[in-house]
Write an enzyme that holds these catalytic residues in place. Structure first.
Site, PDB file in Angstrom:
ATOM      1  N   ASP A 145       0.879  -8.843  -5.294  1.00 21.07           N
ATOM      2  CA  ASP A 145       2.274  -8.421  -5.153  1.00 21.07           C
ATOM      3  C   ASP A 145       2.508  -7.629  -3.874  1.00 21.07           C
ATOM      4  OD1 ASP A 145       0.913  -6.126  -5.791  1.00 21.07           O
ATOM      5  OD2 ASP A 145       2.063  -5.666  -7.613  1.00 21.07           O
ATOM      6  N   HIS A 147       0.718  -4.976  -2.826  1.00 17.25           N
ATOM      7  CA  HIS A 147       0.356  -3.552  -2.839  1.00 17.25           C
ATOM      8  C   HIS A 147      -0.897  -3.300  -2.019  1.00 17.25           C
ATOM      9  CE1 HIS A 147      -2.354  -4.506  -6.378  1.00 17.25           C
ATOM     10  NE2 HIS A 147      -3.115  -3.624  -5.746  1.00 17.25           N
ATOM     11  N   GLU A 152       2.285   0.450  -5.349  1.00 17.78           N
ATOM     12  CA  GLU A 152       2.899  -0.728  -5.948  1.00 17.78           C
ATOM     13  C   GLU A 152       4.247  -1.017  -5.293  1.00 17.78           C
ATOM     14  OE1 GLU A 152       1.139  -2.353  -7.909  1.00 17.78           O
ATOM     15  OE2 GLU A 152      -0.099  -1.053  -9.166  1.00 17.78           O
TER      16      GLU A 152
END
EC number: 3.5.99.6
Length: 270
Positions: A145, A147, A152
């Site tokens: 994603d 990160h 995050e």
């Protein structure tokens, strides 16, 4: 814009990183290395360890700071990042354990509920990095994603070291280190922030496999956004992204990246 290096495999990427860091240590015996866990850096650490041994490089003065740590795991837990860094970096390279630091060292299993102690650990870690003169080379992996560290999607791009809640996808991805049982994966962590990471003088991000292709596309050719934390590397004055063919598969300008890398003068290094 980061330099993009497309390689055949993890071993080739490891050789590039290993040579870069070995030359740094020769020039600066008390170099400060930024260390990461996960599978992506392993070949890089192995390559560096081989060069250190083959060339008899003195690493006694080298210092290190890890990116992150789970909250609630004691240092002795095999999947704590304290234990992982010592197993994958400190021991193979022969570093002085007293000179290698992890954000959770002072916590050592302190529960999240002990808010006063947990909250103070982040700013203290940033001060320790500054006192060491800052990080010379920071190695990074990247999540599916986007990160980096445990920053995050949605993390502030100016953040310092602090406590974060782990995304469910990250816990799913990391369950492989906990007998594939997500219930064993901690829910919180302490991580260097994007702002802290960006202070390192050189960033080296590694990514391998088709599962990282979308994240690499967003990081390199997408807009800079907190929803892809790794995209902040576009703003760094000295960032290098090393990827294999699969991780590079969605990049639109692969031919240019290859040309730029193969035609650069040797004295530039990476």
């Amino acid at each position: 814009m980061p330099e993009i290096i497309i390689v055949k495999n993890e071993a080739e990427a490891g050789e590039i990183y290993g040579r870069c860091v070995a030359d740094l240590i020769k020039a600066k015996p008390d170099a400060v290395l930024g260390l990461a866990t996960g599978s992506s850096p392993l070949a890089a650490y192995q390559a560096l360890a081989k060069i250190v041994k083959d060339e008899a490089i003195d690493v006694s003065g080298v210092r290190g700071f890890a990116l992150d740590e789970y909250i609630g795991l004691p240092l002795t837990h095999p999947e704590s990042y304290h234990a992982t860094i010592h197993r994958t970096v400190v021991e193979p390279l022969g570093l002085d354990p007293a000179k290698v630091h992890v954000p959770g060292d002072v916590l050592n299993g302190t529960p999240l509920e002990d808010g006063d102690k947990v909250a103070l650990a982040g700013p203290a870690y940033d001060r320790a990095i500054e006192a060491a003169g800052g990080i010379d080379v920071q190695i990074l992996g990247i999540g599916t994603d986007g990160h980096v560290g445990f920053n995050e999607p949605g993390s502030s791009l100016a953040s310092g070291t602090r406590v974060k809640t782990l995304a469910e996808q990250t816990r799913i991805d990391n369950a492989r280190f906990f007998d594939n049982d997500i219930n064993q994966v901690p829910t919180h962590c302490i991580t260097q922030g994007i702002g802290t990471i960006m202070k390192a003088r050189h960033l080296v991000l590694l990514a391998f496999g088709a599962g990282k292709a979308e994240a690499i596309e967003e990081t390199v050719e997408g807009g800079v956004s907190a929803f892809c934390p790794a995209s902040a590397l576009q703003m760094h004055p000295h960032a290098t992204i090393i990827v294999d063919e699969e991780a590079a598969s969605r990049l639109r300008h692969k031919d240019y990246y290859r040309y730029a890398y193969t035609h650069k003068p040797a004295w530039q290094g990476i």
